[in-house]
Design an enzyme around this catalytic site. Structure first.
Site, PDB file in Angstrom:
ATOM      1  N   GLY A  76       0.826  -1.200   0.000  1.00  0.00           N
ATOM      2  CA  GLY A  76       0.000   0.000   0.000  1.00  0.00           C
ATOM      3  C   GLY A  76       0.856   1.244   0.000  1.00  0.00           C
ATOM      4  N   PRO A  77       0.234   2.425  -0.080  1.00  0.00           N
ATOM      5  CA  PRO A  77       0.976   3.690  -0.139  1.00  0.00           C
ATOM      6  C   PRO A  77       1.778   3.936   1.129  1.00  0.00           C
ATOM      7  CG  PRO A  77      -1.327   3.980  -0.769  1.00  0.00           C
ATOM      8  CD  PRO A  77      -1.217   2.618  -0.187  1.00  0.00           C
ATOM      9  N   PRO A  78       2.750   4.849   1.067  1.00  0.00           N
ATOM     10  CA  PRO A  78       3.551   5.168   2.268  1.00  0.00           C
ATOM     11  C   PRO A  78       2.677   5.741   3.376  1.00  0.00           C
ATOM     12  CG  PRO A  78       4.580   6.043   0.276  1.00  0.00           C
ATOM     13  CD  PRO A  78       3.221   5.573  -0.119  1.00  0.00           C
ATOM     14  N   GLY A  79       3.035   5.425   4.625  1.00  0.00           N
ATOM     15  CA  GLY A  79       2.362   6.007   5.771  1.00  0.00           C
ATOM     16  C   GLY A  79       1.055   5.361   6.151  1.00  0.00           C
ATOM     17  N   THR A  80       0.727   4.200   5.579  1.00  0.00           N
ATOM     18  CA  THR A  80      -0.546   3.548   5.898  1.00  0.00           C
ATOM     19  C   THR A  80      -0.416   2.534   7.029  1.00  0.00           C
ATOM     20  OG1 THR A  80      -0.104   2.058   4.033  1.00  0.00           O
ATOM     21  CG2 THR A  80      -1.598   3.887   3.640  1.00  0.00           C
ATOM     22  N   LYS A 108       2.031  -0.123   7.428  1.00  0.00           N
ATOM     23  CA  LYS A 108       2.410  -1.503   7.098  1.00  0.00           C
ATOM     24  C   LYS A 108       3.435  -2.033   8.113  1.00  0.00           C
ATOM     25  CE  LYS A 108       3.800  -0.251   3.021  1.00  0.00           C
ATOM     26  NZ  LYS A 108       3.419   1.167   3.108  1.00  0.00           N
ATOM     27  N   SER A 118      -8.033   3.467 -17.550  1.00  0.00           N
ATOM     28  CA  SER A 118      -9.287   3.756 -16.854  1.00  0.00           C
ATOM     29  C   SER A 118      -9.894   5.093 -17.252  1.00  0.00           C
ATOM     30  CB  SER A 118      -9.075   3.720 -15.344  1.00  0.00           C
ATOM     31  OG  SER A 118      -8.131   4.683 -14.947  1.00  0.00           O
ATOM     32  N   LYS A 158     -10.348   5.786  -5.775  1.00  0.00           N
ATOM     33  CA  LYS A 158     -11.050   6.716  -6.664  1.00  0.00           C
ATOM     34  C   LYS A 158     -12.347   7.215  -6.046  1.00  0.00           C
ATOM     35  CE  LYS A 158      -9.103   4.636 -10.869  1.00  0.00           C
ATOM     36  NZ  LYS A 158      -9.361   3.818 -12.067  1.00  0.00           N
TER      37      LYS A 158
END
Length: 795
Positions: free
Chosen positions: A358-362, A364, A681, A724
């Site tokens: 996942g994105p940074p800072g989530t 993990k 998309s 989104k």
């Protein structure tokens, strides 16, 4: 003997001199073959004086290969003084009476004969200078010989000599100079030049001796120092053994033996350790490899080889730990609980490896720490960001200088237990180089079928990693090789909603920041409304790392106020104070427009830091049917624009108020122009923008859409739906059009967001236009007639 006068030249027997050069007025001692010795011995019985020509043989010539060309032409007339049988021939002692030059050389009966003429010196040196030079030479020889013990017997005869030629003939055989250089000295005619050259050789030898003695002294001093240190260390060792009663198991080879015997190593590993210990014992205290062997034995003794205690997994406690440490991420936490439940049922090895992506800072990495806490195991973290050497995983072979075990074995040594929770951080940042591919080396580590016998080059024995709970983290799966990805269970962490970020800030970040800055709730308070503004206007991310930095900045601002005595306590930060505290707003959030013109449609995009909305704009102008695309679009997005244009032309080209595609140029732009954009998309959005432009109908600005289109008009599913949808909700969108197959992905969207948005799942572009433009799309304008195409007009 053999002294016939021929044209003023004299003929004589030649004595080949191997590796010696004889100088006039000096004595020489050398060996001659048996034939030559017998001839000389016979002549000495019949004549008062026997002479022969001494010519030096060129360096490197064997007696069996001797020819006329191998003899120097300048030599000496030797007066034979003594001939005695020896083991390899005859020992000859002779005196050089005159320097000569061989005029001709020939061989007869296996011996060499020569006609020669005398070579006289050029007397260009007066007696005073000659005497001064002789004194300087004697002094130089004295200085050289004084460096060596027992040199008096060498220098004593020189003191009595009254000729430089005598000194030269006496000293030169002992000089460590090349044979050719000695011969060159003999051939110099000028007395002045010959003596100066000899003096130069003496001075050069003197400098060499001084240098050698200086180096020898340094080496001796160093060796003496090393011996002294070794002796002191040995004494210290004996003293320590006496003080400890000889029971110090950590010192010496005896200590290693006791530790190895009492360890719980497998038999194969113990055998290897004892073998290395034997090398250490036989090598002695000065063995240069002793430190390498000791480091290796220390590693083997520090590594955990068996599981001391297996703690039962408490699912309820694990759930409580995850809930208390992490807000949101409900599905992620549930997936982890399921994994722990499987481990509890198996009662042995976990059998799979988790990948948190996942994105940074989530959160993990912190999730991994929470899992370790929930399991009651040791926590070890190793970062792989920027690693591009296979030896970082498998270690270096011990033959290399500075060899180390790989990061996996180092982590196990640090953990001290056989079953830690091992975090492999930033696994997507691995890269290959000339030193190997680290991701390939990780295959063995992360494969449950192989990691029970992991091979580290430094360790040299298999190590069982099957009880380790590996958790890898990555920002994206795109850069992880498929074979490595296939060995891991993927858990995706997409990001947090506003409400989740608010809860994380209040429950976790703010208490941590206050403690880190020496503050507490009685000194600093931040209102919820201010936290919401910080989240919206000062951070733009899927995680909470930027939020943490802004809270830290706020704490520093307040700390300065408190220390300076400029404020009352508690200091309450309100929303309208943020410009003073944090400065101007740094994030410009895209928001839904109040009104759209024809040709402008709102699309949804995925980014590594979460979702975002983007506006696709189109316009037309007189031209020749050219399509222009701007906004740093990637190849896939450009292809989507071409598909959209072809689809529009195939459906709308022959309507009553048809758009003249031949005489009009179309320009599509996607702000922001400095940001690269790519992906399929945007196909639905591009098609809707072109249709809106051509028909002149505007799309509701509160509608956003995503989806891939095909040339036949089908709407295909895309990824990143949760991100989104969160971006659409953040921007004030009310209705989202998405592919029907993505409808199931809405389960990942928080319920509070789903309740505030209307979702329209579509399967074809006809449904898209009906919902966005209230337009019934005609059938394709191309028709089939008698197996041939009937072209439409204005295409």
């Amino acid at each position: 003997m053999y002294s016939e006068q021929t044209d003023n030249n004299v003929e004589s027997l030649v004595m080949p001199l191997f590796e010696i050069v004889v100088y006039p007025k000096s004595r020489a001692k050398f060996l001659a073959d048996k034939v030559t010795g017998e001839i000389l011995l016979a002549e000495m019985k019949n004549a008062e004086s026997v002479y022969a020509v001494g010519l030096t043989v060129k360096s490197g010539t064997k007696p069996s290969d001797l020819s006329e060309d191998d003899l120097y032409k300048t030599g000496n007339l030797l007066k034979i003084a003594y001939v005695q049988p020896a083991d390899d021939g005859y020992l000859i002692i002779a005196k050089a009476v005159q320097r000569i030059e061989a005029v001709s050389l020939y061989r007869k009966d296996g011996l060499f004969y020569a006609t020669y003429k005398p070579v006289f010196d050029l007397q260009d040196l007066d007696e005073d200078i000659r005497a001064e030079m002789m004194e300087n030479m004697k002094k130089a020889i004295q200085d050289i010989s004084s460096r060596f013990q027992g040199a008096e017997q060498f220098t004593r005869p020189i003191e009595k000599m009254d000729s430089i030629d005598q000194i030269m003939g006496f000293v030169m055989p002992f000089m460590p100079v090349k044979l050719a250089e000695k011969q060159d000295l003999l051939e110099i005619i000028s007395v002045r030049e010959r003596y100066l050259t000899f003096f130069e050789i003496l001075m050069r030898q003197k400098e060499n001796v001084n240098l050698q003695m200086e180096m020898a002294k340094k080496v001796t001093d160093k060796i003496s120092k090393s011996n002294r240190e070794a002796m002191l260390r040995e004494q210290l060792k004996i003293i320590q053994e006496e003080l400890n009663g000889g029971d110090d198991a950590a010192s010496g080879e005896k200590g290693y033996l006791e530790r190895i015997e009492s360890s719980k190593m497998p038999d194969e590993v113990r055998k290897k350790a004892l073998s290395e210990l034997k090398k250490l014992e036989t090598g002695g205290s000065h063995n240069p490899e002793s430190s390498v062997i000791r480091n290796y034995l220390d590693l083997m003794l520090d590594l955990p080889w068996v599981t001391e205690e297996k703690k039962s997994i408490d699912i309820a406690e694990a759930r409580q730990v995850l809930e208390s440490n992490h807000n949101g991420l409900e599905k992620v936490k549930e997936r982890i609980i399921q994994h722990l439940a499987v481990m509890k049922l198996k009662k042995e090895k976990q059998g799979s490896i988790l990948l948190l992506t996942g994105p940074p800072g989530t959160g993990k990495t912190s999730l991994g720490k929470s899992i370790a806490e929930a399991l009651g195991r040791q926590y070890v973290r190793v970062s792989f960001g920027g690693v591009k050497d296979e030896a970082e995983i498998r270690g270096h072979r011990r033959t290399y200088v500075g060899a180390l075990p790989g990061r996996i074995i180092q982590g196990m040594r640090k953990a001290g237990t056989k079953n830690p929770v091992f975090i492999l951080d930033e696994i997507d940042k691995l890269s290959a180089s000339y030193s190997g591919d680290p991701s390939s080396a990780l295959l063995e580590v992360l494969d449950p079928e192989q990691n029970n016998s992991f091979s580290d080059h430094y360790l040299e024995v298999p190590y069982d990693l099957s009880e380790v709970f590996f958790i890898a983290t990555a920002n994206t799966m795109a850069s992880i090789p498929w074979p490595l990805l296939d060995r891991m269970e993927v858990i995706e962490i997409s990001g947090y909603t506003k409400n989740e970020k608010l809860a994380i800030a209040k429950d976790h970040l703010l208490p941590f920041i206050l403690e880190e800055h020496g503050l507490d709730a009685d000194k600093l308070k931040i209102e919820d409304e201010a936290l919401k503004v910080i989240i919206d206007k000062y951070t733009r991310e899927a995680g909470v790392r930027g939020l943490k930095k802004q809270l830290a900045k706020t704490a520093r601002f307040v700390s300065e106020k408190i220390v300076s005595g400029k404020t009352d306590l508690p200091y309450v930060v309100k929303a309208d104070m943020l410009k003073e505290v944090l400065g101007k707003e740094v994030i410009r959030q895209e928001e839904a427009r109040e009104e759209n013109v024809p040709g402008v449609v709102t699309g949804l995009a995925w980014t590594p830091v979460g979702g975002d909305i983007l506006f696709i704009e189109g316009t037309f102008m007189p031209g020749s049917g050219k399509l222009t695309l701007t906004g740093q679009l990637g190849d896939v997005m450009k292809e989507s624009a071409q598909i959209s244009l072809s689809l529009v032309r195939s459906r709308l080209a022959n309507t009553a108020d048809s758009f003249d595609f031949i005489k009009r140029d179309i320009h599509i732009h996607v702000p922001s122009g400095a940001t690269p954009k790519d992906g399929p998309s945007a196909g639905v959005t591009l098609f809707t923008a072109l249709t809106s432009l051509i028909t002149g109908k505007a799309v509701d600005p509160k509608i956003a859409m995503t989806g891939e289109i095909t040339l036949s008009g089908a709407v295909m599913p895309v990824g990143g739906i949760k991100e989104k949808v969160l971006a659409a909700h953040r921007a004030g969108i009310k209705k989202v059009i998405l592919p029907r197959e993505n409808e199931r992905d809405l389960e990942d969207v928080p319920e509070e967001v789903r309740n505030e948005l209307k979702f329209v799942p579509v399967k074809t572009i006809e449904e898209v236009l009906k919902e966005a433009l209230d337009l019934d799309l005609p059938r394709p304008v191309m028709s089939y007639a008698e197996n041939c195409f009937a072209p439409a007009q204005n295409i």
